[in-house]
Design an enzyme around this catalytic site. Structure first.
Site, short mmCIF file in Angstrom:
data_model
loop_
_atom_site.label_atom_id
_atom_site.label_comp_id
_atom_site.label_asym_id
_atom_site.label_seq_id
_atom_site.Cartn_x
_atom_site.Cartn_y
_atom_site.Cartn_z
N ARG A 12 0.96 -1.23 0.06
CA ARG A 12 -0.05 0.07 0.02
C ARG A 12 0.79 1.14 0.02
O ARG A 12 0.40 2.18 -0.79
CB ARG A 12 -0.98 -0.02 1.35
CG ARG A 12 -1.94 -1.12 1.21
CD ARG A 12 -3.07 -0.99 2.08
NE ARG A 12 -4.05 -2.11 2.00
CZ ARG A 12 -4.96 -2.12 2.77
NH1 ARG A 12 -5.21 -1.29 3.67
NH2 ARG A 12 -5.86 -3.30 2.49
N ASP A 31 -14.64 9.73 10.37
CA ASP A 31 -13.57 8.82 10.25
C ASP A 31 -12.24 9.39 10.17
O ASP A 31 -12.04 10.68 10.03
CB ASP A 31 -13.88 8.23 8.75
CG ASP A 31 -13.34 6.68 8.60
OD1 ASP A 31 -13.94 5.64 8.71
OD2 ASP A 31 -11.95 6.76 7.91
#
Length: 283
Positions: free
Chosen positions: A50, A156
């Protein structure tokens, strides 16, 4: 045979971007100190794959340079690093037993609790790309017409996910299988590009905000229900205990905390009682 989890100093040095043990350990420590997520050795490949995308996109040579970048004071790349590492898997009305409990049990209690002020507040902590808070708002809209004032706070850590959530636009197959009544209440279809958009009448009840759960919370509550599903699995036990204590403080008396399917409250959180599958009530 050598353990698959044992560190091999050369394991990530022959890839496109060299990543040493020191690099990996630095990233793990920085991520933990920033947002409480625990990254074990078994996450090494995931971290590499990632973050290699980030290194490639900004033109760095290796993980050493990347570590130096995210360690800079107020580095905007740190946010991109966290966004890349966090997992965002969600769907509309996921773990539907929570929404059945909300509709069949909790909503009646909210109506009684707020019969005078008609003010209902729910928090979706770890809202990802928005499917959860929209599912909550669609459920509440059926039961709290005007003059009821209901709001869903959706927070979030991942700013990219919040951007998508605010837009409220999803692929058509994301609502496959939803009952026609929920579709009619919550969405408008666009046959031209095979997408659906959340109706403005649902969106207006949701406030999206970026929030690190381990830092100071600007809201004061109380909340009737807190959804924190598939979030605490990334935290160690002391962090979980502190977080559950803070949730308890934020809940109204008798309010509910919903956790993910693989999460639970331990004996270290005695101020909640289990009232259903991964459903806990403040006592």
């Amino acid at each position: 045979m050598e353990s698959m989890t044992q560190k091999d100093p050369s394991q990530f040095c022959d890839k496109e971007f060299p990543m040493t043990d020191k690099d990996f350990e630095f990233i793990c420590e920085l991520v933990y100190n920033t947002c409480g997520i625990v990254l074990g050795d078994h996450k090494r490949e995931m971290v590499y794959s990632r973050l290699a995308r980030r290194i490639r996109s900004i033109g760095l040579r290796d993980f050493k340079e990347y570590c130096e970048l995210i360690n800079q004071k107020n580095s905007p790349e740190l946010s991109e690093c966290i966004n890349s590492i966090t997992t965002n898997l969600t769907s509309f009305f996921r773990e539907n037993h929570h929404f059945e409990f909300l509709e069949n049990k909790a909503l009646a209690e909210m109506k009684s609790r707020h019969s005078v002020d008609k003010r209902v507040r729910i928090w979706s902590a770890g809202c990802s790309s928005g499917e959860e808070p929209y599912s909550i708002a669609i459920t509440l809209a059926k039961h709290f017409p005007t003059p009821w004032d209901f709001k869903v706070l959706a927070t979030d850590l991942d700013s990219n996910m919040l951007y998508k959530a605010k837009n409220g636009i999803y692929a058509e197959d994301s609502v496959d299988g939803l009952p026609s009544e929920k579709m009619e209440r919550g969405f408008v279809r666009s046959k031209a590009n095979r997408q659906v958009k959340v109706k403005p009448g649902i969106q207006e009840h949701i406030q999206f905000k970026r929030l690190n759960l381990l830092q100071q919370w600007p809201m004061k509550g109380p909340f009737d229900v807190i959804f924190c599903r598939n979030v605490v699995i990334y935290f160690d036990q002391p962090t979980k205990v502190r977080l559950f204590e803070r949730y308890w403080d934020m809940l109204a008396d008798g309010g509910y905390l919903f956790l993910g399917h693989s999460e639970s409250l331990s004996k270290d959180s005695p101020n909640f009682k289990s009232v259903g599958r991964t459903i806990y009530q403040k006592i």
